[in-house]
Design an enzyme around this catalytic site. Structure first.
Site, PDB file in Angstrom:
ATOM      1  CG  ASP A 188      22.730 -17.347   0.023  1.00 57.05           C
ATOM      2  OD1 ASP A 188      21.513 -17.278  -0.225  1.00 57.05           O
ATOM      3  OD2 ASP A 188      23.261 -18.346   0.545  1.00 57.05           O
TER       4      ASP A 188
ATOM      5  CD  GLU B 125      18.713 -22.260  -0.560  1.00 58.77           C
ATOM      6  OE1 GLU B 125      18.043 -23.292  -0.636  1.00 58.77           O
ATOM      7  OE2 GLU B 125      19.680 -22.033  -1.306  1.00 58.77           O
TER       8      GLU B 125
ATOM      9  CG  HIS C  84      24.114 -24.508  -7.897  1.00 55.61           C
ATOM     10  ND1 HIS C  84      24.228 -25.254  -6.751  1.00 55.61           N
ATOM     11  CD2 HIS C  84      23.182 -23.576  -7.630  1.00 55.61           C
ATOM     12  CE1 HIS C  84      23.384 -24.785  -5.821  1.00 55.61           C
ATOM     13  NE2 HIS C  84      22.740 -23.773  -6.350  1.00 55.61           N
TER      14      HIS C  84
END
Ligand SMILES: [Zn+2]
Length: 394
Positions: free
Chosen positions: A76, A148, A362
């Site tokens: 994920d 996660e 991210h």
């Protein structure tokens, strides 16, 4: 089907699945197909209570003998944010000038692909007449979750419970989170600081600002309390941990006036604590500092995780040596950074983390040099080679 030995093409197949937690979008099928081709026995665990979105998980094992070396990872990813801000679309897996772009490129589809490609290369060079390779004297396993980056309730923690219920043992584990700062081989993680927040509030007395007594002012009292927590460092670094960090992250009064002293003030602190403390002992220490200035306050706690450390020893040395074999660089041991699923695995076996470069995790335009995927595949292959030679895991 031939074993997948190219981490780049496998990473691209994974990135093209829009697997923003809790969606899977076919990512786990890509992993399962590649592992089945290599002869892994695959167990798909689709988990979630009624009403929750179902989460895809996979445990796969190659070989029946111990010890069992596990690779843990996740398919994920966090949301891409505004896709228009990306120079290359986040789920297109485009390569430009030797750089692979996409959400999950480093966190951590690239590492999942690298580990599978490493096993594929072992299988290709060591396969018997049937085209298959089965480890002898050890086993390889993968624990891959689709939960996660989200709440992590229906992911690694529950798969570990399922393994324990079956009597399935993993002896040591590498998590493929991005650990390196500037080049593959500079850093591996052997633990993490604990994480805890405190929600502090103080009641004062509402009054006209012209007549209020300073000691009744909730804001003044909050300032004194926060000063008691921040005036001096909490502690010093330890052998493997940075000093404990205590940060005031918000102070809230919400007073729209200039002539009224507010009756209440609230503040939130966030701590990242080293191995001098447990969450309980740190709570006691913080309350002691607060009590020294003002005993009339309330505080509520949220513990995200305790600190943990895999003591440097046989397993950390094995992984560090494998990194050195492949990259020529011995990684530093670090416990910095945010949390990962290693916090669950450490209750079962020694666990370390080694993956790609963490500079773009991210972020918009998450990316990895294609060369880094090759370097990481070589590291994982060096690790499997050492275990196959009979080097002990623990
Ligand atoms: Zn990750």
């Amino acid at each position: 089907m031939a074993p997948r030995t190219d981490p780049v093409e496998l990473a691209r197949d994974l990135i093209r699945c829009r697997s923003v937690t809790p969606d899977d979008s076919g990512a786990m099928d890509v992993v399962e197909t590649a592992l089945s081709t290599l002869g892994f026995e695959c167990h798909r665990l689709t988990l979630g209570e009624a009403g929750d979105p179902p989460i895809e998980n996979l445990y796969a094992r190659l070989g029946t003998e111990g010890p069992n070396l596990c690779f843990a990872g996740h398919t994920d990813v966090v949301p891409p944010g505004d896709e228009a801000d990306w120079t290359h679309p986040p789920f297109a897996a485009e390569i430009h000038d030797g750089i692979l772009y996409g959400r999950g490129a480093v966190d951590m589809k690239g590492a999942v692909a690298s580990f599978i490609a490493a096993v594929g290369r072992m299988a290709t060079s060591l396969a018997g007449p049937d085209g298959r390779w089965t480890p002898s004297g050890f086993s390889l396993s993968l624990l891959i979750t689709g939960d996660e980056e989200g709440p992590a309730f229906n992911g690694t923690r529950r798969v570990l419970e399922w393994l324990a219920d079956r009597g399935e043992r993993i002896d040591a584990c590498v998590v493929g989170e991005p650990t390196n700062a500037t080049r593959i081989g500079d850093t591996m993680k052997i633990g993490r600081r604990g994480s805890m927040s405190g929600f502090l509030s103080v009641e004062g007395a509402q009054a006209h600002a012209a007549y209020a007594r300073s000691e009744d002012n909730a804001v003044h009292r909050m300032i004194a309390l926060l000063h008691a927590l921040t005036a001096a460092p909490i502690d010093e670094a330890t052998d493997h941990f940075d000093p404990t960090s205590l940060q005031v992250v918000t102070v809230d009064v919400g007073n729209p006036t200039v002539n009224v002293v507010p009756p209440r003030a609230a503040a939130t602190i966030n701590t990242r604590f080293n191995d001098r403390h447990t969450s309980a002992s740190l709570q006691a220490l913080i309350c002691e500092k607060l009590d020294a200035v003002d005993r009339d306050y309330a505080i509520r706690w949220h513990v995200s995780g305790e600190n943990f450390l895999t003591e440097p020893g046989v397993f950390t040395e094995l992984v560090a040596s494998s990194v050195a074999d492949a990259t020529g660089s011995r990684p530093a041991y670090s416990t910095s950074g945010g949390s990962s699923d290693a916090r669950f695995i450490r209750h079962h076996c020694p666990v370390v983390e080694f993956g790609l470069n963490n500079a773009t995790i991210h972020k918009t335009n998450e990316q990895t040099p294609v060369a880094d995927l090759e370097a990481l595949t070589a590291v994982y292959q060096a690790l499997i080679t050492r275990v196959a030679r009979g080097e002990p895991l623990v």
